[in-house]
Design an enzyme around this catalytic site. Structure first.
Site, PDB file in Angstrom:
ATOM      1  N   THR A  27       0.869  -1.174   0.000  1.00 41.13           N
ATOM      2  CA  THR A  27       0.000   0.000   0.000  1.00 41.13           C
ATOM      3  C   THR A  27       0.906   1.224   0.000  1.00 41.13           C
ATOM      4  OG1 THR A  27      -0.013   0.142   2.410  1.00 41.13           O
ATOM      5  CG2 THR A  27      -1.743  -1.192   1.414  1.00 41.13           C
ATOM      6  N   VAL A  86       7.599  -2.424   7.237  1.00 44.10           N
ATOM      7  CA  VAL A  86       7.571  -0.961   7.269  1.00 44.10           C
ATOM      8  C   VAL A  86       8.165  -0.409   5.972  1.00 44.10           C
ATOM      9  CG1 VAL A  86       8.321   1.100   8.523  1.00 44.10           C
ATOM     10  CG2 VAL A  86       7.794  -1.006   9.793  1.00 44.10           C
ATOM     11  N   LYS A  87       7.348   0.389   5.293  1.00 50.00           N
ATOM     12  CA  LYS A  87       7.783   0.944   4.007  1.00 50.00           C
ATOM     13  C   LYS A  87       8.412   2.316   4.254  1.00 50.00           C
ATOM     14  CE  LYS A  87       5.759   0.855  -0.635  1.00 50.00           C
ATOM     15  NZ  LYS A  87       4.478   0.887  -1.358  1.00 50.00           N
ATOM     16  N   VAL A  88       9.651   2.466   3.826  1.00 47.13           N
ATOM     17  CA  VAL A  88      10.449   3.658   4.143  1.00 47.13           C
ATOM     18  C   VAL A  88      10.965   4.259   2.835  1.00 47.13           C
ATOM     19  CG1 VAL A  88      12.511   4.470   5.372  1.00 47.13           C
ATOM     20  CG2 VAL A  88      11.193   2.551   6.306  1.00 47.13           C
TER      21      VAL A  88
END
Ligand code: G3P
Length: 218
Positions: A27, A86-88
């Site tokens: 997402t 976790v998208k960073v």
């Protein structure tokens, strides 16, 4: 190659899951906004709802762009559910945060990657996934698939364990070419997965098989 669906739409996630070939979900803030999911609590609840539909990894993106903020948000996201990655973003503080998370055993997906140099940095920092955006490169007349090939070669040279997650997939040919190159994962809209089903000879062949069966059994 793993199949991820790139959406925050629960119906589409359920449809892909029911097909039996879904390995995860990605997402981003734009996809959440598209579904009308706003406000921190609603967004966090939506991530949990997605995790409860699928078996695999679910990427949840941080909004902060400074190291302390990324760490705070990322830790909160990681605590939501065991499937959260976790998208960073690929920025200086993002790279520092990826290294911090890797040391703490929190898995990350480094997003907004548009060059092999950025992908090399993400792998060095210990990202679980790197997300090169191939469709957005194609949009500006740059070959997105060549980037996937370059990253594949670099990661293979050094046995990096970071998985290449081909993102910004737009259609079935992107999926097929990514599989030929050896991307570990692709993430795209539901249509890029269901489109793989289609072939006119399958439809014609099935129609004939059923017609012949009907002739012989009427
Ligand atoms: O999730 C990131 C990426 O897949 C975005 O795709 O189509 O907005 O370029 P797109």
């Amino acid at each position: 190659m793993k199949f991820f669906i790139d959406t925050a739409n629960l119906e589409q996630i359920e449809e892909a899951q029911a097909l039996g070939v879904l390995d995860g979900v990605t997402t981003n803030p734009s996809l959440m906004a598209k579904e009308g999911i706003t406000g921190r609590n609603n967004i966090l609840k939506h991530y949990v709802d997605i995790c409860n539909i699928v078996d695999g990894d679910v990427s949840a993106e941080v909004i902060a762009t400074d190291f302390e903020g990324i760490v705070k948000e990322g830790e909160e996201l990681a605590e939501l559910h065991g499937q959260i990655v976790v998208k960073v973003p690929m920025i200086k503080d993002g790279v520092k945060a990826i290294k911090y998370f890797a040391d703490k055993g929190i898995r990350t997906n480094c997003t907004l990657v548009f060059s092999s140099g950025q992908a090399l940095l993400a792998a060095k920092a210990g990202a679980a996934y790197v997300s090169p955006f191939i469709g957005r490169l194609d949009d500006i007349s740059t070959d997105g698939l060549s980037l996937i090939s370059e990253i594949r070669q670099i990661y293979d040279n050094y046995n990096f364990s970071t998985e290449i997650l081909a993102a910004s997939i737009r259609h079935t040919m992107h999926v097929i070419e990514c599989a030929r190159i050896g991307a570990d994962v692709m993430t795209g809209p539901l249509s890029s997965i269901t489109g793989l089903l289609k072939h006119p000879l399958t439809d014609i062949g099935l129609e004939k098989f059923l017609a012949d069966y009907k002739k012989g059994n009427s």
